[in-house]
Design an enzyme around this catalytic site. Sequence first.
Site, short mmCIF file in Angstrom:
data_model
loop_
_atom_site.label_atom_id
_atom_site.label_comp_id
_atom_site.label_asym_id
_atom_site.label_seq_id
_atom_site.Cartn_x
_atom_site.Cartn_y
_atom_site.Cartn_z
N GLY A 10 0.82 -1.21 0.00
CA GLY A 10 0.00 0.00 0.00
C GLY A 10 0.86 1.26 0.00
O GLY A 10 2.08 1.18 -0.10
N LEU A 12 1.37 3.78 2.42
CA LEU A 12 2.19 4.11 3.58
C LEU A 12 3.18 2.98 3.92
O LEU A 12 4.36 3.25 4.17
CB LEU A 12 1.30 4.40 4.80
CG LEU A 12 2.05 4.79 6.07
CD1 LEU A 12 2.89 6.06 5.87
CD2 LEU A 12 1.09 4.97 7.25
N ASP A 36 -2.13 -12.84 6.18
CA ASP A 36 -3.50 -12.32 6.10
C ASP A 36 -3.91 -11.95 7.52
O ASP A 36 -4.06 -12.81 8.37
CB ASP A 36 -4.42 -13.40 5.51
CG ASP A 36 -5.86 -12.94 5.43
OD1 ASP A 36 -6.19 -11.87 6.00
OD2 ASP A 36 -6.68 -13.65 4.81
N ILE A 37 -4.08 -10.66 7.76
CA ILE A 37 -4.29 -10.21 9.15
C ILE A 37 -5.63 -10.68 9.72
O ILE A 37 -5.82 -10.68 10.92
CB ILE A 37 -4.15 -8.67 9.28
CG1 ILE A 37 -5.24 -7.92 8.50
CG2 ILE A 37 -2.77 -8.21 8.85
CD1 ILE A 37 -5.27 -6.42 8.81
N THR A 103 -7.40 7.14 11.60
CA THR A 103 -7.93 8.10 10.63
C THR A 103 -8.76 9.21 11.27
O THR A 103 -9.34 9.02 12.35
CB THR A 103 -8.81 7.33 9.60
OG1 THR A 103 -9.60 8.24 8.85
CG2 THR A 103 -9.78 6.37 10.29
N ASP A 104 -8.85 10.33 10.57
CA ASP A 104 -9.75 11.43 10.97
C ASP A 104 -11.21 10.97 10.94
O ASP A 104 -12.06 11.59 11.57
CB ASP A 104 -9.56 12.63 10.04
CG ASP A 104 -9.76 12.28 8.58
OD1 ASP A 104 -9.21 11.26 8.13
OD2 ASP A 104 -10.47 13.02 7.88
N TYR A 127 -16.38 2.64 7.56
CA TYR A 127 -14.90 2.53 7.58
C TYR A 127 -14.37 3.14 8.88
O TYR A 127 -13.57 2.52 9.58
CB TYR A 127 -14.34 3.26 6.35
CG TYR A 127 -12.87 3.62 6.43
CD1 TYR A 127 -11.89 2.65 6.22
CD2 TYR A 127 -12.47 4.92 6.72
CE1 TYR A 127 -10.54 2.98 6.30
CE2 TYR A 127 -11.13 5.26 6.79
CZ TYR A 127 -10.17 4.29 6.59
OH TYR A 127 -8.84 4.63 6.67
N LYS A 131 -12.29 1.30 11.93
CA LYS A 131 -10.95 1.78 12.30
C LYS A 131 -10.93 2.15 13.78
O LYS A 131 -9.94 1.93 14.48
CB LYS A 131 -10.54 3.00 11.45
CG LYS A 131 -10.26 2.71 10.00
CD LYS A 131 -9.04 1.83 9.77
CE LYS A 131 -7.74 2.53 10.12
NZ LYS A 131 -6.56 1.66 9.81
N TRP A 152 -6.07 12.32 4.49
CA TRP A 152 -5.77 12.79 3.13
C TRP A 152 -4.39 12.30 2.66
O TRP A 152 -3.53 13.08 2.24
CB TRP A 152 -5.82 14.32 3.05
CG TRP A 152 -7.14 14.94 3.33
CD1 TRP A 152 -8.17 14.42 4.05
CD2 TRP A 152 -7.57 16.25 2.93
NE1 TRP A 152 -9.21 15.32 4.11
CE2 TRP A 152 -8.87 16.45 3.44
CE3 TRP A 152 -6.98 17.28 2.19
CZ2 TRP A 152 -9.58 17.62 3.22
CZ3 TRP A 152 -7.69 18.46 1.98
CH2 TRP A 152 -8.97 18.61 2.48
N1 LIG Z 1 -5.57 6.71 2.33
C1 LIG Z 1 -5.96 7.68 3.15
O1 LIG Z 1 -6.32 8.78 2.72
C2 LIG Z 1 -5.97 7.44 4.64
C3 LIG Z 1 -6.46 8.46 5.49
C4 LIG Z 1 -6.43 8.25 6.87
C5 LIG Z 1 -5.92 7.07 7.38
N2 LIG Z 1 -5.47 6.10 6.54
C6 LIG Z 1 -4.95 4.85 7.13
O2 LIG Z 1 -3.57 4.78 6.82
C7 LIG Z 1 -3.16 3.42 6.63
C8 LIG Z 1 -2.41 3.30 5.32
O3 LIG Z 1 -3.28 3.70 4.25
P1 LIG Z 1 -2.86 3.51 2.73
O4 LIG Z 1 -3.49 4.60 1.95
O5 LIG Z 1 -1.38 3.27 2.65
O6 LIG Z 1 -3.63 2.14 2.42
P2 LIG Z 1 -3.60 1.26 1.10
O7 LIG Z 1 -2.72 1.89 0.08
O8 LIG Z 1 -5.01 0.93 0.76
O9 LIG Z 1 -2.87 -0.06 1.62
C9 LIG Z 1 -3.48 -0.95 2.52
C10 LIG Z 1 -2.83 -2.32 2.30
O10 LIG Z 1 -3.45 -3.26 3.20
C11 LIG Z 1 -3.58 -4.47 2.51
N3 LIG Z 1 -4.60 -5.39 3.09
C12 LIG Z 1 -5.94 -5.36 2.95
N4 LIG Z 1 -6.51 -6.42 3.56
C13 LIG Z 1 -5.50 -7.13 4.12
C14 LIG Z 1 -5.43 -8.33 4.87
N5 LIG Z 1 -6.54 -9.03 5.18
N6 LIG Z 1 -4.24 -8.79 5.28
C15 LIG Z 1 -3.10 -8.12 4.97
N7 LIG Z 1 -3.08 -6.98 4.25
C16 LIG Z 1 -4.27 -6.49 3.82
C17 LIG Z 1 -4.01 -4.03 1.12
O11 LIG Z 1 -3.85 -5.07 0.20
P3 LIG Z 1 -4.88 -5.12 -1.07
O12 LIG Z 1 -4.57 -3.91 -1.89
O13 LIG Z 1 -4.48 -6.43 -1.71
O14 LIG Z 1 -6.26 -5.12 -0.52
C18 LIG Z 1 -3.05 -2.87 0.88
O15 LIG Z 1 -1.81 -3.29 0.35
C19 LIG Z 1 -4.43 2.59 6.74
O16 LIG Z 1 -4.49 2.04 8.03
C20 LIG Z 1 -5.55 3.59 6.54
O17 LIG Z 1 -6.73 3.18 7.25
C21 LIG Z 1 -5.47 6.26 5.19
#
Ligand SMILES: NC(=O)c1ccc[n+]([C@@H]2O[C@H](COP(=O)([O-])OP(=O)(O)OC[C@H]3O[C@@H](n4cnc5c(N)ncnc54)[C@H](OP(=O)(O)O)[C@@H]3O)[C@@H](O)[C@H]2O)c1
Length: 285
Positions: A10, A12, A36-37, A103-104, A127, A131, A152
């Site tokens: 992903g 981050l 797989d978490i 998250t916010d 969501y 979280k 964001w």
């Molecule tokens: N994106 C935002 O704007 C945002 C905002 C606030 C907070 N956050 C938080 O910040 C963190 C990082 O976000 P991000 O944007 O980097 O997320 P991301 O790009 O969607 O990456 C999340 C990763 O988790 C993997 N995943 C999903 N289900 C899983 C499972 N069962 N076991 C193991 N891995 C699994 C996904 O794999 P697949 O792609 O194969 O599903 C993906 O590689 C997250 O916790 C998110 O909630 C994000």
Amino acid sequence: MKILVTGVKGQLGFDVVKELTSRGHEVAGVDIEEMDITDKSSVKAAFSKFRPQAVVHCAAWTAVDAAEERENRQKVRAVNATGTENIAKLCAEYGAKMVYISTDYVFGGDGVEPWTCESTPSPINYYGQTKYEGELAVRENLKEFFIIRTAWVFGLNGKNFVKTMLNAAKTREEVRVVGDQIGTPTYTPDLARLIADMIVTQKYGVYHVTNEGGYISWYDFTREIYALAGIKTRVVKVTTEEYGLSKAKRPFNSRLDRSGIVANGFEPLPDWRDALKRYLKSLGG
Ligand SMILES: NC(=O)c1ccc[n+]([C@@H]2O[C@H](COP(=O)([O-])OP(=O)(O)OC[C@H]3O[C@@H](n4cnc5c(N)ncnc54)[C@H](OP(=O)(O)O)[C@@H]3O)[C@@H](O)[C@H]2O)c1
């Protein structure tokens, strides 16, 4: 330190692995194929193989609109709440510190005051609810944890708002963007740097982390993206109501009070405009 990072495919997780590795830690970046978490035995096996001293848990179900669909709900909760609980329990067993990215969206999104770490969560959508349940699981099982609420997020490795707007400009002369949802963007290499600073300390607790540079709307953000990228597409400011309903409710107020960063002796993230410049450069723009 031996550090396990979830969600390496992903946005981050990818940059967290990069940052921690560059600082000389022994890092195992995993995604669903390796761990797989939602599957306790899979999490157990990964812990027993790597024996981490710390875990940075970035994996999540992040498709916010799809999370509202009835048929996805069980899966969303399994990933964001139960998956986090599985990791927190194993961290407790192994005496490992845990960093949980939240998250916010755990807040209700009303008002204009920035949310502090002490503000009461009242999740705005499904969501956000799951979280928040993840946060509770971390608190219930561990003392040595960092909960980092961010917003964001944009990075090289995955889908995000900046990429969406750059793509939209390829085919459109005009884009409509909401001007009444306010927050601050977060660039993943900058957040990864702070996570790496935090993880070697014992300054546990809840933190709100985004880039600096004030609070802006998605409209403001788009204007800056296009200005820096030299794009001529017109940006029209609309209200959330005019834009039309998305499946998941979105917060008008995503302002996060980041004062805990400096108060605990950490270096804040750079201005989001500076982050955006570096990001566009890394995209080859
Ligand atoms: N994106 C935002 O704007 C945002 C905002 C606030 C907070 N956050 C938080 O910040 C963190 C990082 O976000 P991000 O944007 O980097 O997320 P991301 O790009 O969607 O990456 C999340 C990763 O988790 C993997 N995943 C999903 N289900 C899983 C499972 N069962 N076991 C193991 N891995 C699994 C996904 O794999 P697949 O792609 O194969 O599903 C993906 O590689 C997250 O916790 C998110 O909630 C994000």
